[in-house]
Design a protein around this motif. Structure first.
Motif, PDB file in Angstrom:
ATOM      1  N   ILE A  80       0.838  -1.279   0.079  1.00 11.77           N
ATOM      2  CA  ILE A  80       0.085   0.113  -0.035  1.00 11.77           C
ATOM      3  C   ILE A  80       0.895   1.225   0.027  1.00 11.77           C
ATOM      4  CG2 ILE A  80      -1.696   1.373   1.341  1.00 11.77           C
ATOM      5  CD1 ILE A  80      -2.355  -1.402   2.650  1.00 11.77           C
ATOM      6  N   SER A  81       0.658   2.029  -0.980  1.00 13.06           N
ATOM      7  CA  SER A  81       1.426   3.383  -0.743  1.00 13.06           C
ATOM      8  C   SER A  81       1.220   4.194   0.131  1.00 13.06           C
ATOM      9  CB  SER A  81       1.159   4.245  -2.045  1.00 13.06           C
ATOM     10  OG  SER A  81       1.280   3.539  -3.235  1.00 13.06           O
ATOM     11  N   VAL A  82       2.172   4.988   0.754  1.00 13.01           N
ATOM     12  CA  VAL A  82       2.049   5.781   1.973  1.00 13.01           C
ATOM     13  C   VAL A  82       2.196   7.410   1.379  1.00 13.01           C
ATOM     14  CG1 VAL A  82       3.172   6.568   3.926  1.00 13.01           C
ATOM     15  CG2 VAL A  82       3.098   4.181   3.424  1.00 13.01           C
ATOM     16  N   TYR A  83       1.478   8.238   1.550  1.00  8.84           N
ATOM     17  CA  TYR A  83       1.528   9.737   1.291  1.00  8.84           C
ATOM     18  C   TYR A  83       1.851  10.465   2.505  1.00  8.84           C
ATOM     19  CZ  TYR A  83      -0.381   7.654  -3.075  1.00  8.84           C
ATOM     20  OH  TYR A  83      -0.465   6.863  -4.323  1.00  8.84           O
ATOM     21  N   ASN A  84       2.211  11.562   2.176  1.00  2.72           N
ATOM     22  CA  ASN A  84       2.190  12.894   3.122  1.00  2.72           C
ATOM     23  C   ASN A  84       1.108  13.537   3.093  1.00  2.72           C
ATOM     24  OD1 ASN A  84       3.076  14.324   1.048  1.00  2.72           O
ATOM     25  ND2 ASN A  84       5.009  14.905   1.547  1.00  2.72           N
TER      26      ASN A  84
END
Length: 122
Positions: A80-84
């Motif tokens: 799963i991608s992690v975003y700021n």
């Protein structure tokens, strides 16, 4: 000529990927588990089949990611991608499936470099 070499050298260091990888969770085959980010020893026993979660920050596109619990090597399941806050991708959360977990240290390696091994899994 010296300035060109200096610019190329600075560009090389600025583009070098700065990877950080951490162990974040251990789960049994039923999905019950625990967050291990601030622990030295797990609360529960995880013998047999289980899952582990790690997070990697930085660009690891062409890297070999290896996760072990004791002698059990993890097999990649999904990510799963992690975003700021500005919706810029900063990393990935990866899930690994382990067969025949026995007690031992949780190890996270990227390109054979050890990043996290502080948690002992019972």
């Amino acid at each position: 000529m010296k300035t060109i070499a200096l610019i190329l050298l600075m560009n090389l260091f600025m583009n070098a990927s700065d990877i950080k990888a951490y162990a974040i969770g251990v789960f049994d085959s039923n999905g019950d588990g625990e967050n291990i980010q601030h622990k030295r020893v797990t609360d529960n026993n995880y013998n047999g089949i289980g899952y582990s979660k790690i997070v990697i920050f930085g660009d690891f596109t062409n890297s070999k990611v290896e996760v072990k619990i004791g002698n059990s090597l993890g097999h990649y399941e999904n990510s799963i991608s992690v975003y700021n806050n500005q919706k810029i991708k900063i990393g990935e959360e990866l899930t690994f499936k382990h067969y025949n977990i026995q007690k031992g240290y949780f190890e996270v390696r990227v390109d054979n470099k050890l990043y996290d091994t502080k948690v002992f899994v019972k």
